[in-house]
Design an enzyme around this catalytic site. Sequence first.
Site, mmCIF file in Angstrom:
data_model
loop_
_atom_site.group_PDB
_atom_site.id
_atom_site.type_symbol
_atom_site.label_atom_id
_atom_site.label_comp_id
_atom_site.label_asym_id
_atom_site.label_seq_id
_atom_site.Cartn_x
_atom_site.Cartn_y
_atom_site.Cartn_z
ATOM 1 N N CYS A 84 27.659 21.520 -115.411
ATOM 2 C CA CYS A 84 28.509 20.603 -114.639
ATOM 3 C C CYS A 84 29.933 21.124 -114.751
ATOM 4 O O CYS A 84 30.529 21.078 -115.835
ATOM 5 C CB CYS A 84 28.397 19.188 -115.206
ATOM 6 S SG CYS A 84 29.384 17.985 -114.312
ATOM 7 N N GLY A 85 30.461 21.628 -113.625
ATOM 8 C CA GLY A 85 31.780 22.270 -113.668
ATOM 9 C C GLY A 85 32.899 21.280 -113.940
ATOM 10 O O GLY A 85 33.764 21.518 -114.796
ATOM 11 N N GLU A 131 24.201 13.692 -115.734
ATOM 12 C CA GLU A 131 25.065 13.461 -114.575
ATOM 13 C C GLU A 131 24.783 12.127 -113.885
ATOM 14 O O GLU A 131 23.616 11.736 -113.713
ATOM 15 C CB GLU A 131 24.871 14.573 -113.545
ATOM 16 C CG GLU A 131 25.591 15.836 -113.902
ATOM 17 C CD GLU A 131 25.797 16.727 -112.705
ATOM 18 O OE1 GLU A 131 25.895 16.206 -111.576
ATOM 19 O OE2 GLU A 131 25.845 17.956 -112.903
ATOM 20 N N CYS A 190 32.807 18.471 -107.343
ATOM 21 C CA CYS A 190 31.686 19.224 -107.905
ATOM 22 C C CYS A 190 32.163 20.635 -108.210
ATOM 23 O O CYS A 190 32.357 21.426 -107.275
ATOM 24 C CB CYS A 190 30.525 19.252 -106.904
ATOM 25 S SG CYS A 190 29.095 20.166 -107.504
ATOM 26 N N GLY A 191 32.360 20.938 -109.493
ATOM 27 C CA GLY A 191 32.934 22.240 -109.850
ATOM 28 C C GLY A 191 32.004 23.391 -109.513
ATOM 29 O O GLY A 191 32.419 24.363 -108.859
ATOM 30 N N ASN A 192 30.731 23.292 -109.900
ATOM 31 C CA ASN A 192 29.789 24.367 -109.567
ATOM 32 C C ASN A 192 29.639 24.468 -108.051
ATOM 33 O O ASN A 192 29.544 25.566 -107.491
ATOM 34 C CB ASN A 192 28.423 24.100 -110.228
ATOM 35 C CG ASN A 192 28.489 24.303 -111.729
ATOM 36 O OD1 ASN A 192 29.010 25.305 -112.204
ATOM 37 N ND2 ASN A 192 27.992 23.339 -112.484
ATOM 38 N N GLY A 215 32.499 18.512 -115.377
ATOM 39 C CA GLY A 215 32.256 18.038 -116.746
ATOM 40 C C GLY A 215 32.811 18.995 -117.785
ATOM 41 O O GLY A 215 33.381 18.574 -118.801
ATOM 42 N N ASN A 239 24.359 13.319 -104.781
ATOM 43 C CA ASN A 239 23.490 13.472 -105.945
ATOM 44 C C ASN A 239 22.025 13.304 -105.553
ATOM 45 O O ASN A 239 21.714 12.898 -104.419
ATOM 46 C CB ASN A 239 23.875 12.429 -107.007
ATOM 47 C CG ASN A 239 25.276 12.651 -107.537
ATOM 48 O OD1 ASN A 239 25.640 13.751 -107.950
ATOM 49 N ND2 ASN A 239 26.096 11.597 -107.488
ATOM 50 N N HIS A 296 34.177 11.039 -116.018
ATOM 51 C CA HIS A 296 33.417 11.634 -117.123
ATOM 52 C C HIS A 296 33.713 10.889 -118.421
ATOM 53 O O HIS A 296 34.876 10.585 -118.713
ATOM 54 C CB HIS A 296 33.802 13.106 -117.297
ATOM 55 C CG HIS A 296 33.480 13.947 -116.101
ATOM 56 N ND1 HIS A 296 32.282 14.597 -115.939
ATOM 57 C CD2 HIS A 296 34.208 14.214 -114.980
ATOM 58 C CE1 HIS A 296 32.277 15.246 -114.784
ATOM 59 N NE2 HIS A 296 33.425 15.019 -114.172
ATOM 60 N N ASN A 327 36.105 12.945 -110.231
ATOM 61 C CA ASN A 327 34.894 12.180 -110.518
ATOM 62 C C ASN A 327 34.933 11.838 -112.008
ATOM 63 O O ASN A 327 35.549 12.519 -112.800
ATOM 64 C CB ASN A 327 33.637 12.979 -110.143
ATOM 65 C CG ASN A 327 33.546 14.298 -110.891
ATOM 66 O OD1 ASN A 327 34.469 14.710 -111.594
ATOM 67 N ND2 ASN A 327 32.415 14.964 -110.768
HETATM 68 N N1 LIG Z 1 27.465 18.983 -110.981
HETATM 69 C C1 LIG Z 1 28.823 18.730 -110.510
HETATM 70 C C2 LIG Z 1 29.301 17.332 -110.745
HETATM 71 C C3 LIG Z 1 28.561 16.357 -109.924
HETATM 72 C C4 LIG Z 1 29.200 15.023 -110.118
HETATM 73 C C5 LIG Z 1 28.306 13.904 -109.632
HETATM 74 N N2 LIG Z 1 27.144 13.745 -110.486
HETATM 75 C C6 LIG Z 1 29.078 12.587 -109.611
HETATM 76 O O1 LIG Z 1 30.266 12.599 -109.980
HETATM 77 O O2 LIG Z 1 28.503 11.592 -109.195
HETATM 78 C C7 LIG Z 1 29.829 19.722 -111.058
HETATM 79 O O3 LIG Z 1 29.455 20.887 -111.224
HETATM 80 O O4 LIG Z 1 31.002 19.337 -111.271
#
Ligand SMILES: N[C@H](CCC[C@H](N)C(=O)O)C(=O)O
Length: 287
Positions: free
Chosen positions: A225-226, A216, A75-77, A228, A66, A167, A165
């Site tokens: 956020c994929g 995030e 990280c989906g994206n 997410g 990060n 959420h 991760n």
């Molecule tokens: N942007 C990312 C998620 C990053 C996750 C990160 N922020 C964490 O879990 O610490 C996505 O597209 O999934």
Amino acid sequence: MEIPFTKMHGLGNSYIYLNLYQFSIKEEELPDLAKVIADKNIGIGSDGLILIHPSNKADVGMRIFNKDGSEGKNCGNGLRCVAKYAYENRLVESKNFAIETKAGNVQAEVHGDRESIKEITVDMGQPILQRSKIPMIGKDKEKVVAEAFSIDHTRLEVTAVSMGNPHAVFFVDKIEEAPLTTLGPIIEQDQRFPEGINVEFVERVNEKELHFRVWERGSGITQACGTGACAAVVAAVLNNQLEKEKEITVHLAGGDLFITWAMDGRVWMRGEAKTTVEGVFYWERNN
Ligand SMILES: N[C@H](CCC[C@H](N)C(=O)O)C(=O)O
């Protein structure tokens, strides 16, 4: 130190991608490098850093850091961008291949030919719903669904979902009124989440659409956020706002992702990935 990089994004969620098939970097330098390279003033500017690395567990590996230098587990994206990069640069030969993450392997498929990849589909696997595995402290019952969650004199209801991760998903009536900048950073660090948390506010539009905004963990507000978006669809089904097996359009600030929570429990994500910049980052370690 001269660091070759590629900047890519998924719906505006941008990362600086380093190809560790080409060069290596010391493990202890990664957090500082992530902070500098993501900084728009002294670096390139992005939501973080992603490493594309050789793997002995899958066809290719991905690690995500990060903006604050902390390492995420998924990280989906990023997965869609890694899939595009790996196929375009012949790190893999097949259009369908496995990517190693800190949260386990996922299966990706690129659509289109090598010169023009239209979109990428990723099997994100099963969501993790048990409180202690999110992780979230509190009495360890099976799932955290619409649980009362008071913070900063505001009464909310939280649904917690991990896609490798963590959420915290909150449903709101109007997405434009979501307390993203006020409550996002407070919830991110709340002691009920021992490893911190990514924070999503979601508005149900209809039985096939959601509006979505995200704060995030370690990066603050991002365009998309994929993981997410996957968590939001799972949370909506758990709250009887959506049905399984239907492909849901998630409207994020940076564009749309298409998410399906299949009857077998696996979550599928479909969306774009774009390359914007290739170059060399000149890193003076003391900055
Ligand atoms: N942007 C990312 C998620 C990053 C996750 C990160 N922020 C964490 O879990 O610490 C996505 O597209 O999934």
